[in-house]
Write a protein that holds these residues in place. Structure first.
Motif: not given
Ligand code: ATP
Length: 233
Positions: A24-26, A29, A48, A69, A71, A90-91, A97
């Motif tokens: 998860g690269l939000g 992450g 993803i 993905d 999952t 970091a999701i 997910q």
């Molecule tokens: P923010 O960006 O506001 O800090 P966050 O760190 O909680 O929020 P999310 O919005 O939860 O981030 O999303 C984190 C990342 O996880 C997103 O870039 C999203 O594409 C990725 N993600 C979601 N589902 C999956 C998955 N099944 N596999 C891999 N990555 C995923």
């Protein structure tokens, strides 16, 4: 001068490996990944969303990044993620997910899984599926800001448990010019003085009783929160 959060000996996962995978690269992450990368650790970032993967690579926020993905157990296996000692999930905003990913990692035997939760119930579910450590970055940042605003003399704070902390504070004005022995921190406040810091940004650990304190110096004390609050009042 800052009391490093790596002092976290209660929540320490004992990771001695130099490799981390971040799923998860939000914003969260990416922050974890780029800081680990900056510190010289070998980081594999995955998401993803291939645009985020490309961004992380082009901005050098990780040594490696791949789109997958999480999952899908097979996708994790093929990417070698199950071989990592520590994986950060970091999701935060995709509950299903996040839970499935954590479950996949623990079922495959990853020793240390750190997962981000966005709510308390999310955190409980992560624990139920085996997360070794659950973090609540927004809640923690909010608490830290509230503390910094209301206790400006506290430079850093580390919670040992809900009742005890180690804090780095500015030496109170009334301590100025006194020796450590004169202050009697243990008998008067119930606090243990661990270190004092001077302006050259170095801490002196276990300072001697005849050491004099000056305002502007920092001191690191260990004790019950109620006793620390007495010192701050
Ligand atoms: P923010 O960006 O506001 O800090 P966050 O760190 O909680 O929020 P999310 O919005 O939860 O981030 O999303 C984190 C990342 O996880 C997103 O870039 C999203 O594409 C990725 N993600 C979601 N589902 C999956 C998955 N099944 N596999 C891999 N990555 C995923």
């Amino acid at each position: 001068m800052s009391l490093r959060r790596s002092l976290n000996f209660l929540g320490n996962l004992g990771n001695t490996s130099h490799q981390f995978a971040v799923i998860g690269l939000g914003r969260f992450g990416r922050a974890v990944s780029s800081e680990l990368h900056r510190m010289g650790y070998d980081v594999l970032g995955t998401d993803i969303d291939e645009k985020l993967v490309a961004q992380v690579l082009s901005q050098r926020m990780a040594a490696h990044a791949i789109q997958l993905d999480s999952t899908e157990p097979l996708a994790l296996k093929e990417a070698g993620i199950f071989e990592f000692d520590t994986v950060i999930v970091a999701i935060g905003n995709y509950l299903q997910q996040s839970i499935i990913t954590t479950l996949n990692l623990k079922e495959a035997g990853v020793p240390h899984v750190v997962a981000k939760a966005s709510t308390e119930i999310h955190g409980k579910l992560l624990e139920r599926v085996g997360a070794d450590r659950v973090v609540y970055p927004e809640a923690e940042a909010g608490c830290n800001l509230a503390r910094a605003l209301t206790r400006p003399s506290v430079l850093d704070n580390f919670d040992l448990d809900p009742e005890h902390s180690i804090v780095e504070v500015l030496v109170p004005e009334e301590f100025h010019g006194n020796t450590i022995a004169e202050l009697q921190l243990r008998s008067r406040y119930g606090l243990t003085l661990l270190a004092i810091g001077s302006e050259d940004k170095h801490f002196q650990i276990n300072p001697l009783p005849n050491q004099r304190l000056d305002k502007g110096m920092a001191m690191v004390v260990l004790g019950a929160n109620k006793d620390i609050n007495k010192l701050l009042d």
